[in-house]
Write an enzyme that holds these catalytic residues in place. Structure first.
Site, PDB file in Angstrom:
ATOM      1  CB  ALA A 169       7.268  -4.418   9.788  1.00  0.00           C
ATOM      2  CB  THR A 170      11.527  -3.847  13.359  1.00  0.00           C
ATOM      3  OG1 THR A 170      11.857  -3.037  12.232  1.00  0.00           O
ATOM      4  CG2 THR A 170      12.794  -4.387  13.986  1.00  0.00           C
ATOM      5  CG  ASN A 204      13.037  -3.384   1.912  1.00  0.00           C
ATOM      6  OD1 ASN A 204      13.118  -4.617   1.904  1.00  0.00           O
ATOM      7  ND2 ASN A 204      13.980  -2.619   2.397  1.00  0.00           N
ATOM      8  CD  GLN A 257       8.358  -1.471   1.266  1.00  0.00           C
ATOM      9  OE1 GLN A 257       7.764  -0.885   0.358  1.00  0.00           O
ATOM     10  NE2 GLN A 257       9.081  -0.832   2.162  1.00  0.00           N
ATOM     11  CB  SER A 264       5.358  -1.367   8.783  1.00  0.00           C
ATOM     12  OG  SER A 264       5.792  -0.070   9.121  1.00  0.00           O
ATOM     13  CG  HIS A 308       6.468   3.918   9.014  1.00  0.00           C
ATOM     14  ND1 HIS A 308       7.486   4.150   8.141  1.00  0.00           N
ATOM     15  CD2 HIS A 308       6.873   2.897   9.791  1.00  0.00           C
ATOM     16  CE1 HIS A 308       8.478   3.310   8.391  1.00  0.00           C
ATOM     17  NE2 HIS A 308       8.126   2.534   9.387  1.00  0.00           N
ATOM     18  CB  THR A 318      -0.035   0.397  28.345  1.00  0.00           C
ATOM     19  OG1 THR A 318      -0.049   0.020  29.718  1.00  0.00           O
ATOM     20  CG2 THR A 318      -1.201   1.317  28.053  1.00  0.00           C
ATOM     21  CB  CYS A 335      16.687   0.393   7.158  1.00  0.00           C
ATOM     22  SG  CYS A 335      14.963   0.451   6.716  1.00  0.00           S
TER      23      CYS A 335
HETATM   24  C1  LIG Z   1       9.949  -0.854   6.639  1.00  0.00           C
HETATM   25  C2  LIG Z   1      10.107  -2.325   6.646  1.00  0.00           C
HETATM   26  C3  LIG Z   1      10.300  -3.037   7.840  1.00  0.00           C
HETATM   27  C4  LIG Z   1      10.412  -2.335   9.169  1.00  0.00           C
HETATM   28  O1  LIG Z   1       9.183  -1.802   9.561  1.00  0.00           O
HETATM   29  P1  LIG Z   1       9.101  -0.836  10.845  1.00  0.00           P
HETATM   30  O2  LIG Z   1       7.626  -0.697  11.055  1.00  0.00           O
HETATM   31  O3  LIG Z   1       9.767   0.431  10.453  1.00  0.00           O
HETATM   32  O4  LIG Z   1       9.764  -1.547  11.960  1.00  0.00           O
HETATM   33  C5  LIG Z   1      10.419  -4.396   7.778  1.00  0.00           C
HETATM   34  N1  LIG Z   1      10.360  -5.046   6.612  1.00  0.00           N
HETATM   35  C6  LIG Z   1      10.176  -4.406   5.434  1.00  0.00           C
HETATM   36  C7  LIG Z   1      10.112  -5.189   4.167  1.00  0.00           C
HETATM   37  C8  LIG Z   1      10.050  -3.028   5.426  1.00  0.00           C
HETATM   38  O5  LIG Z   1       9.899  -2.389   4.255  1.00  0.00           O
END
Ligand SMILES: *Cc1c(COP(=O)(O)O)cnc(C)c1O
Length: 358
Positions: A48-49, A126, A154, A174, A176, A214, A299
């Site tokens: 997501a970043t 989050n 989220q 994201s 994970h 890739t 984070c």
């Molecule tokens: C975890 C999170 C991110 C970052 O996601 P990553 O996949 O770890 O880069 C960005 N925005 C929100 C709201 C998140 O909870």
């Protein structure tokens, strides 16, 4: 996916490449299905970043100048990107959420200027778990001819997300956060929207030129599988998580001077943020060494500053420092919730006694 699946999905000249491509495209269908999108609207990223960076920098690159509307309590992936863009001459308005933790669509409407090219508002915060009315904000953007980006890291997989119903042009996901692998994510980009998104990573022209490199085939298969489990389990899981969260809150609210941060009703099922008056959050966190809780988000938990999210919704610094974020998940049991609640009540009691003694 097998160990022997070693082909490059971009290699079109041999069967190993075709098989890898088939797995990637299958995952694209699975993820698209979870958010009501067309598979061709999914761009794979590292998370997501990166998706947030691509959405905002990719549009800023096209427009070159102008204005962005976002909120003061976005994830750092949005806030730091906006701060960076400010250095390049883009203007940014950071809308303040209300004290219930929600971003008011009216405040977003008021913040839009003649040269605003994108509005970026997170679906679910989050740290506090509140659920924003992105559908109304999206309608305002559409009426105003402004692109609408949503960080949905989220919310996807936790509440129903349909990009059409929610009037969303770009959506960050994201892996994970939906029980998939780390280091994989996606940006949904509406095809019918004629979004002039520019790539920020250049190379072999993968992902329709929007994200070269890739493809992380194994992780993509993982996020696809995670997405299809969410599609099937979402409703049942939401019921389960809401019951656990309410059970936790029912226990904790019996402790004197506790406060839920953010709206009590407009939130995702599995997350609450609670302030314990007169207790230091860090000390509480340390004392709860056998319960996995956090102050603020993972984070930013290296810092001891009160959470910028809680500050943004008007929580006083003292209570913000005394606040912890609790999540229950797919594998959490009632016994674990009861255990955590008892431990928290004990520790809060002990810390308050110690305070009055000294
Ligand atoms: C975890 C999170 C991110 C970052 O996601 P990553 O996949 O770890 O880069 C960005 N925005 C929100 C709201 C998140 O909870």
């Amino acid at each position: 996916m097998f160990d022997g699946d070693f082909g490059n999905p971009a290699s079109t000249s041999h069967v190993f490449g075709w098989e890898a491509e088939e797995h990637v495209e299958n995952a694209r269908v699975q993820l698209a299905q979870l958010i009501g999108a067309d598979p061709l609207e999914i761009v794979w990223t590292s998370g997501a970043t990166e998706s947030d960076n691509l959405a905002l920098k990719g549009l800023a690159e096209h427009f070159g100048s102008g204005h962005i509307v976002t909120s003061a309590y976005e994830h750092k992936a949005v806030l730091d990107t906006c701060e960076y863009l400010e250095k390049t001459g883009i203007r940014v308005t950071y809308v303040k959420p209300d004290t219930d933790g929600l971003v008011s669509p009216n405040h977003v409407a008021d913040a839009i200027e003649h040269d605003t090219f994108v509005v970026s508002i997170m679906h679910v915060n989050n740290e506090i778990g509140v659920l924003n009315d992105v559908s109304s904000i999206g309608q305002i953007c559409r009426d105003g001819g402004v692109f609408f980006h949503v960080d949905a890291a989220q919310s996807v997989g936790k509440v129903p997300v349909n990009v059409d119903k929610l009037n969303i042009d770009m959506l960050s996901i994201s892996g994970h956060k939906i029980y998939g692998p780390k280091g994989i994510g996606a940006l949904y980009v509406r095809r019918a929207g004629n979004i002039p998104l520019q790539a920020i990573i250049h190379g072999g022209g993968h992902e329709r030129g929007l994200r070269s490199g890739t493809l992380a085939t194994h992780q993509i298969v993982g996020i696809g599988a995670a997405a299809s489990i969410c599609t099937v389990e979402l409703e049942r899981e939401a019921t389960h998580l809401r019951a656990l969260r309410e059970r936790l809150w029912a226990h904790l609210r019996q402790i004197p001077d506790v406060h839920m941060n953010g709206s009590e009703n407009q939130r995702i099922p599995g997350l609450i943020n609670i302030g314990f008056g007169g207790v230091d959050g860090e000390t509480l966190l340390m004392a709860l060494n056998d319960v996995a809780v956090s102050s603020g988000s993972a984070c930013t938990s290296a810092t001891v500053e009160p959470s910028y999210v809680l500050r943004a919704i008007g929580v006083a610094d003292e209570l913000a420092s005394a606040s912890l974020r609790f999540t229950v998940g797919r594998f959490t049991t009632e016994e674990e919730v009861d255990y955590a609640a008892t431990r928290i009540a004990d520790v809060v009691h002990t810390l308050r006694e110690r305070r009055t003694d000294s």
